[in-house]
Design an enzyme around this catalytic site. Structure first.
Site, PDB file in Angstrom:
ATOM      1  NE  ARG A  60      -2.334   0.633   3.770  1.00  0.00           N
ATOM      2  CZ  ARG A  60      -1.680   1.336   4.651  1.00  0.00           C
ATOM      3  NH1 ARG A  60      -0.696   2.339   4.459  1.00  0.00           N
ATOM      4  NH2 ARG A  60      -1.463   0.671   5.806  1.00  0.00           N
ATOM      5  CE1 TYR A 113     -17.186  10.915 -15.775  1.00  0.00           C
ATOM      6  CE2 TYR A 113     -15.851  11.234 -14.024  1.00  0.00           C
ATOM      7  CZ  TYR A 113     -16.592  10.466 -14.732  1.00  0.00           C
ATOM      8  OH  TYR A 113     -16.887   9.079 -14.310  1.00  0.00           O
ATOM      9  CG  ASP A 185      -9.802  15.527 -15.794  1.00  0.00           C
ATOM     10  OD1 ASP A 185      -8.963  14.838 -16.504  1.00  0.00           O
ATOM     11  OD2 ASP A 185     -10.963  15.094 -15.187  1.00  0.00           O
TER      12      ASP A 185
END
Length: 390
Positions: A60, A113, A185
């Site tokens: 992780r 989005y 983005d």
């Protein structure tokens, strides 16, 4: 390592395609494997208490396959730190919770989005985040919408699905005058066509599911920070929140990146031919594509992009009924959500990807069709659309 205007790396002299194949991807030291191995492991043997081999203790926190992807992403975007996540929305959630606190205000595109809008409006708003949708391509509107507590301006360019273009450098100036962060983005353009960090953005976001992966076989997300300190903050929260990319998913994205440049060239050339066809078709009322000279922000797109991308949207003269009919009649264009894969997709945003913004300020026109233009033979794609529109 950043890409200069002539397509080479300013530090090492490598062009984009060379970086995509080699950045972060030295042959394996143990075996000489040219391809980065999939380190499918959760834990690592330590050489004594605290004696980590290469800094790895638990996957992780870090994994060698993910590290290779993160280094490659940073090189392609010209950033100080890249981070890979389990999905694009996992990357967005980590970014927003890292750089914002309850009571902060952000500016969102008024055609963002749908998943981004849902995350902010229905999840983070309950956490105390304030937001204002604004037409990001209208620089005066952006400046007017800034508030004293504005912490972040969130930009998509081109936007999804209306393909508006935002002047990244101009919005960066507004953000930094307010001591706010500019996040871009870059999913639709990819780092091959657009370099937001070089234009003043602080952080770039990707859904690596799309063009970076490129084969519709992986879900992933990424952040690339321009500044090393912000990169460290994001890395801490990536580990603390845990929505990391698994090693096999990281490997799939890394494999896809190797052919990003050649794929994007074909996506763009196919899209341009389809735009010409749609622009002349009597059943189509308008075509939305930044490569068209009549696009309201065509000049901005031409200035900050090296190509206009593989996404095309268009509106039907017959309204929603006609749009739904066309979506159901194509065969080579597969009816499906997502984008950026080698295969062509068609969808009705109002009923599919953007259903979550129905009834809001971000609602999209019901006569709108969105195409993700793949890399098939262009004659076949044109024939498929022609038959569906007949």
């Amino acid at each position: 390592m950043g890409i200069s205007t002539d397509g080479t790396d300013a530090a090492g002299g490598l062009g984009f395609n060379s970086l995509a194949i080699h950045a972060g991807q030295e042959p394996d030291r143990l075996t000489g494997s040219v391809t980065v191995p999939i380190y499918q492991t959760s834990t690592y043997k330590q050489d004594g208490v605290g004696g980590l081999r290469g800094g790895y203790e638990y996957s992780r926190s870090a994994n060698p396959t993910r590290t290779a992807l993160e280094e490659c992403l940073a090189a392609l975007e010209g950033g100080a730190r890249g981070l890979a996540f389990a999905s694009g929305l996992a990357a967005e959630d980590t970014l927003l919770r890292t750089l914002c606190t309850p009571g902060d205000h952000i500016l969102l595109p008024d055609d963002a989005y749908g998943g981004t809008y849902r995350l902010v409006a229905r999840v983070l708003a309950r956490w105390g985040m304030e937001f204002t949708p604004v037409a990001m391509h209208d620089i005066a509107a952006v400046a007017a919408a800034v508030q004293p507590n504005t912490r972040m301006i969130w930009v998509e360019t081109p936007t999804n699905p209306l393909l508006n273009i935002v002047d990244i450098a101009a919005v960066a100036t507004i953000a930094h005058e307010q001591q706010a962060m500019l996040v871009v983005d870059n999913t639709f353009a990819s780092p091959y066509l657009q370099q937001p960090l070089a234009l003043g953005a602080d952080v770039v976001v990707h859904s690596t599911t799309k063009y970076l992966g490129g084969h519709s076989d992986v879900i992933g997300g990424a952040l690339v920070a321009r500044d090393a300190e912000i990169g460290e903050q994001l890395a801490f929260h990536q580990n603390a929140m845990g929505a990391v990319s698994g090693p096999f998913d990281a490997w799939l994205v890394l494999r896809g990146i190797k052919t990003l440049g050649v794929r994007m060239d074909r996506h763009c050339s196919n899209a341009e031919r389809i735009v010409r066809f749609l622009s002349e078709h009597p059943a189509v009322s308008s075509v939305l594509y930044p490569g068209l000279p009549q696009h309201p922000n065509h000049e901005v797109a031409a200035r900050q992009m090296t190509g206009f991308g593989g996404m095309v949207s268009f509106r039907m003269r017959g309204g929603e009924e006609a749009a739904l009919k066309v979506c159901g009649l194509t065969s080579l264009f597969t009816l499906g959500e997502s984008l950026g894969g080698v295969e062509s997709l068609i969808e009705h945003p109002g009923r599919m990807t953007h259903a979550s913004v129905a009834g809001s300020l971000l609602e999209v026109p019901d006569d709108l069709i969105r195409l993700s233009v793949g890399i098939e033979n262009i004659e076949d794609l044109l024939a498929d659309l022609s038959a569906a529109l007949a």
